[in-house]
Write a protein that holds these residues in place. Sequence first.
Motif, PDB file in Angstrom:
ATOM      1  N   ALA A 133     -41.770  36.552  33.314  1.00 36.52           N
ATOM      2  CA  ALA A 133     -42.804  36.238  32.343  1.00 36.52           C
ATOM      3  C   ALA A 133     -43.402  37.386  31.554  1.00 36.52           C
ATOM      4  CB  ALA A 133     -44.126  35.597  32.913  1.00 36.52           C
ATOM      5  N   MET A 134     -43.083  38.811  32.214  1.00 39.78           N
ATOM      6  CA  MET A 134     -43.602  39.853  31.404  1.00 39.78           C
ATOM      7  C   MET A 134     -42.795  40.325  30.231  1.00 39.78           C
ATOM      8  SD  MET A 134     -45.749  40.943  33.323  1.00 39.78           S
ATOM      9  CE  MET A 134     -46.449  40.724  35.128  1.00 39.78           C
ATOM     10  N   PHE A 135     -41.642  39.386  30.170  1.00 41.72           N
ATOM     11  CA  PHE A 135     -40.489  39.864  28.971  1.00 41.72           C
ATOM     12  C   PHE A 135     -40.552  38.916  28.125  1.00 41.72           C
ATOM     13  CE2 PHE A 135     -39.129  42.215  32.628  1.00 41.72           C
ATOM     14  CZ  PHE A 135     -38.583  43.573  32.164  1.00 41.72           C
ATOM     15  N   VAL A 136     -40.105  39.163  26.884  1.00 40.96           N
ATOM     16  CA  VAL A 136     -39.816  38.161  25.634  1.00 40.96           C
ATOM     17  C   VAL A 136     -38.568  37.451  25.927  1.00 40.96           C
ATOM     18  CG1 VAL A 136     -41.651  39.173  23.897  1.00 40.96           C
ATOM     19  CG2 VAL A 136     -38.956  39.709  24.063  1.00 40.96           C
ATOM     20  N   THR A 180     -44.787  43.675  22.478  1.00 43.96           N
ATOM     21  CA  THR A 180     -45.116  43.321  21.111  1.00 43.96           C
ATOM     22  C   THR A 180     -46.319  42.324  21.790  1.00 43.96           C
ATOM     23  OG1 THR A 180     -44.477  41.615  19.489  1.00 43.96           O
ATOM     24  CG2 THR A 180     -43.676  41.064  21.656  1.00 43.96           C
ATOM     25  N   ARG A 181     -47.302  42.012  20.969  1.00 44.11           N
ATOM     26  CA  ARG A 181     -48.462  41.396  21.230  1.00 44.11           C
ATOM     27  C   ARG A 181     -47.963  39.804  20.902  1.00 44.11           C
ATOM     28  NH1 ARG A 181     -53.639  43.237  20.731  1.00 44.11           N
ATOM     29  NH2 ARG A 181     -53.059  44.514  19.167  1.00 44.11           N
ATOM     30  N   THR A 182     -48.122  38.821  21.835  1.00 46.35           N
ATOM     31  CA  THR A 182     -48.037  37.509  21.806  1.00 46.35           C
ATOM     32  C   THR A 182     -49.303  36.896  22.113  1.00 46.35           C
ATOM     33  OG1 THR A 182     -47.467  36.917  24.079  1.00 46.35           O
ATOM     34  CG2 THR A 182     -45.697  38.116  22.828  1.00 46.35           C
ATOM     35  N   TRP A 189     -49.576  40.911  25.797  1.00 41.37           N
ATOM     36  CA  TRP A 189     -48.573  41.780  25.534  1.00 41.37           C
ATOM     37  C   TRP A 189     -47.336  41.575  26.445  1.00 41.37           C
ATOM     38  CZ3 TRP A 189     -48.425  45.383  21.732  1.00 41.37           C
ATOM     39  CH2 TRP A 189     -49.769  45.686  21.352  1.00 41.37           C
ATOM     40  N   ARG A 190     -46.139  41.562  25.774  1.00 39.19           N
ATOM     41  CA  ARG A 190     -44.922  41.337  26.580  1.00 39.19           C
ATOM     42  C   ARG A 190     -43.763  42.459  26.265  1.00 39.19           C
ATOM     43  NH1 ARG A 190     -47.809  38.418  28.749  1.00 39.19           N
ATOM     44  NH2 ARG A 190     -47.982  36.190  29.125  1.00 39.19           N
ATOM     45  N   ILE A 191     -43.267  42.635  27.079  1.00 38.65           N
ATOM     46  CA  ILE A 191     -41.975  43.708  26.844  1.00 38.65           C
ATOM     47  C   ILE A 191     -40.672  43.152  26.161  1.00 38.65           C
ATOM     48  CG2 ILE A 191     -40.249  45.459  28.157  1.00 38.65           C
ATOM     49  CD1 ILE A 191     -42.319  45.290  30.694  1.00 38.65           C
ATOM     50  N   THR A 192     -40.343  43.716  25.021  1.00 34.50           N
ATOM     51  CA  THR A 192     -39.480  43.714  24.186  1.00 34.50           C
ATOM     52  C   THR A 192     -37.952  44.456  24.866  1.00 34.50           C
ATOM     53  OG1 THR A 192     -39.848  45.235  22.529  1.00 34.50           O
ATOM     54  CG2 THR A 192     -40.723  42.927  22.217  1.00 34.50           C
ATOM     55  N   SER A 193     -38.212  45.728  25.406  1.00 35.83           N
ATOM     56  CA  SER A 193     -37.280  46.552  25.779  1.00 35.83           C
ATOM     57  C   SER A 193     -37.671  47.528  27.008  1.00 35.83           C
ATOM     58  CB  SER A 193     -36.462  47.305  24.724  1.00 35.83           C
ATOM     59  OG  SER A 193     -37.302  48.278  24.235  1.00 35.83           O
ATOM     60  N   ARG A 194     -36.819  47.860  27.805  1.00 36.18           N
ATOM     61  CA  ARG A 194     -37.191  48.486  29.129  1.00 36.18           C
ATOM     62  C   ARG A 194     -36.060  49.232  29.430  1.00 36.18           C
ATOM     63  NH1 ARG A 194     -40.223  47.954  34.772  1.00 36.18           N
ATOM     64  NH2 ARG A 194     -42.025  48.606  33.462  1.00 36.18           N
TER      65      ARG A 194
END
Length: 139
Positions: free
Chosen positions: A32-35, A111-113, A117-122
Motif C-alpha cells: 500500500a505504500m507504493f503506487v 507522488t501525492r495521491t 503520499w505514495r512511493i513511485t521509486s525506491r
Amino acid sequence: MTSTTSDRDQIVERLADLAAALDRRDWDAVGAMFVPSATGYRRTGRDEIVATVRAHLGGCGPSQHLLGNHRVEIHGDEARSLTYARVHHQGKGTAEGRAYECFGEYEDRWTRTPAGWRITSRAFTISYDLGDFAVLQPG
C-alpha cells in the motif's frame, strides 16, 4: 493525517509506517505504500516489489529498520526523500544465532495521491554491511 501536518512530516511518517510494516511482515501494508507502477528493489510493479522484499524477509527472524537524517524535497505533488537506515536482521531456523546488519541510504520518489503520499521509486544503497547475508531468506 490532518491538514495541519506538513507534506514533509507526512512523508517522514509514511517512511516510519513502511519500516514498521517491513518489520511486522505486513505485506499488504508494504504494498500500500507504493503506487501500482512503482519501481524498487530492482523490480517494477507493486506486486513484484512486495514479492522481492518477502523473499528476503519472509523467512528471516526479527528485524528492525531504524531510519534517520531525513531530507525531503517537495515540488508540488512530487517529492524526493533521502533517509539513512540501519537495518538489523536475526536469523531463524537453520540460520538461528546468526545476524546480518546493513547501513545505507534510501532514496525515494513520491507522488501525492487522493490516499496520501505514495512511493513511485525506491533505491537502497548499502554503504556498509556485516554478518551473514544468508539470514535473509523466503518464508
